[in-house]
Design a protein around this motif. Sequence first.
Motif, PDB file in Angstrom:
ATOM      1  N   TRP A 194       0.843  -1.190   0.000  1.00  0.00           N
ATOM      2  CA  TRP A 194       0.000   0.000   0.000  1.00  0.00           C
ATOM      3  C   TRP A 194       0.884   1.248   0.000  1.00  0.00           C
ATOM      4  CZ3 TRP A 194      -4.898  -0.490   3.609  1.00  0.00           C
ATOM      5  CH2 TRP A 194      -5.683  -1.554   3.143  1.00  0.00           C
ATOM      6  N   ARG A 195       0.247   2.401  -0.024  1.00  0.00           N
ATOM      7  CA  ARG A 195       0.965   3.668   0.032  1.00  0.00           C
ATOM      8  C   ARG A 195       0.465   4.481   1.219  1.00  0.00           C
ATOM      9  NH1 ARG A 195       0.019   7.248  -3.524  1.00  0.00           N
ATOM     10  NH2 ARG A 195      -1.840   6.359  -4.512  1.00  0.00           N
ATOM     11  N   LYS A 211       0.050   8.496   2.439  1.00  0.00           N
ATOM     12  CA  LYS A 211       0.091   9.892   2.012  1.00  0.00           C
ATOM     13  C   LYS A 211      -0.601  10.733   3.074  1.00  0.00           C
ATOM     14  CE  LYS A 211      -0.999  12.974  -1.845  1.00  0.00           C
ATOM     15  NZ  LYS A 211      -1.620  13.082  -3.200  1.00  0.00           N
ATOM     16  N   ILE A 217      -3.360   4.383   1.761  1.00  0.00           N
ATOM     17  CA  ILE A 217      -4.028   4.341   0.465  1.00  0.00           C
ATOM     18  C   ILE A 217      -3.891   2.920  -0.071  1.00  0.00           C
ATOM     19  CG2 ILE A 217      -4.065   5.244  -1.877  1.00  0.00           C
ATOM     20  CD1 ILE A 217      -2.826   7.805  -0.801  1.00  0.00           C
ATOM     21  N   PRO A 218      -4.988   2.175  -0.174  1.00  0.00           N
ATOM     22  CA  PRO A 218      -4.902   0.803  -0.691  1.00  0.00           C
ATOM     23  C   PRO A 218      -4.506   0.796  -2.150  1.00  0.00           C
ATOM     24  CG  PRO A 218      -7.192   1.456  -0.377  1.00  0.00           C
ATOM     25  CD  PRO A 218      -6.371   2.555   0.185  1.00  0.00           C
ATOM     26  N   ASP A 219      -3.339   0.297  -2.403  1.00  0.00           N
ATOM     27  CA  ASP A 219      -2.800   0.264  -3.760  1.00  0.00           C
ATOM     28  C   ASP A 219      -1.832  -0.909  -3.832  1.00  0.00           C
ATOM     29  OD1 ASP A 219      -2.236   0.867  -6.339  1.00  0.00           O
ATOM     30  OD2 ASP A 219      -1.241   2.779  -5.951  1.00  0.00           O
ATOM     31  N   PHE A 220      -1.518  -1.338  -5.022  1.00  0.00           N
ATOM     32  CA  PHE A 220      -0.549  -2.422  -5.198  1.00  0.00           C
ATOM     33  C   PHE A 220       0.678  -1.840  -5.882  1.00  0.00           C
ATOM     34  CE2 PHE A 220       1.486  -6.099  -7.060  1.00  0.00           C
ATOM     35  CZ  PHE A 220       1.380  -7.032  -6.042  1.00  0.00           C
ATOM     36  N   THR A 221       1.705  -1.594  -5.092  1.00  0.00           N
ATOM     37  CA  THR A 221       2.931  -1.014  -5.613  1.00  0.00           C
ATOM     38  C   THR A 221       4.106  -1.520  -4.794  1.00  0.00           C
ATOM     39  OG1 THR A 221       4.138   1.047  -5.986  1.00  0.00           O
ATOM     40  CG2 THR A 221       2.587   0.999  -4.153  1.00  0.00           C
ATOM     41  N   ASP A 241       6.788   0.366  -4.533  1.00  0.00           N
ATOM     42  CA  ASP A 241       7.587   1.573  -4.309  1.00  0.00           C
ATOM     43  C   ASP A 241       8.217   1.589  -2.916  1.00  0.00           C
ATOM     44  OD1 ASP A 241       6.943   2.380  -6.834  1.00  0.00           O
ATOM     45  OD2 ASP A 241       5.379   3.804  -6.213  1.00  0.00           O
TER      46      ASP A 241
END
Length: 296
Positions: A47-48, A50, A55-59, A61
């Motif tokens: 997740w990210r 910010k 923020i539920p995301d697939f990354t 990073d």
Amino acid sequence: MTAPLGPPRRRSFLTSILPTAGLMPLVLWQVVFFVVPVVLIFGLSVWRSKNYRLIPDFTFDNYVAILARPAIWRALLLSVETAAFVTVACAILAYPVAYLIAKKAGPWRGLLLVAVIAPFWVSIVMRVAAWRLLLGEHGVINQAIMALGLTGEPLGFLLYSPISTAIGLIYAYLPLYVLPLYAAITNIHDSWIDAAMDLNASPTRTFFEVILPLSAPGLVVGAVFCFVFGLGEFVTPALLGGGKQLMFSQVIQDEFQRRLDWPSGAAMAVILLVLVFAALALSMKWIRRASGEVGS
């Protein structure tokens, strides 16, 4: 005449599922308290974050950012170096203790084993706090050194340094090395040692060619305990390290509590978990190899 044998009896359904059913509590425990948390941590790591919001995301990073931070590499290298040093030191200190208890203690064996595990009856926080009293500038060790005239002033590096962290970890995990070594050495029959001596082998050669190879599984298991626990230790470095040089577990705690960057902290936790699994995989390979050599 004996009666003809009838058809083989079929196992009842209950009999066939009993072995599997007996394992269900253990499987359920592992799933709930290990597999599910690991999956959640990995999911959080992609997740990210910010403005302190998830923020539920697939990354990936977070992993890229971690690998690009030199401070993370320094903390990880310090953790690996400290864990490796503690493992080697515990092996050197634990072997004569385990051999003495297994082969020379006689009727005192049970009492000595109790003495080995006795520190676990006290909280790790209290044990580490005791070392702060021993290693401090006005502690027992510095006062004894100054009384002997070995130095004119207290040794400041004894506390709040990697040295004090290593001392605390060696003290904490030495029993975890003694116990598997004791179990391995106990399985070495005295007749095997006597046979080597009867063949004119010196005590040194007997140790390196008979005792040490046969106790290798205990050495590997103890090394895994010390290295894995030392790699992820938090309490001892936090109380004895002084925060001057952070270990990897302290950096993870800092990401979660001070920076409030949970995805980054979760990614670091996943990296630490991968290192632990790699150490376990190597140890299992070494144990199989050592067991095969002993069996042959």
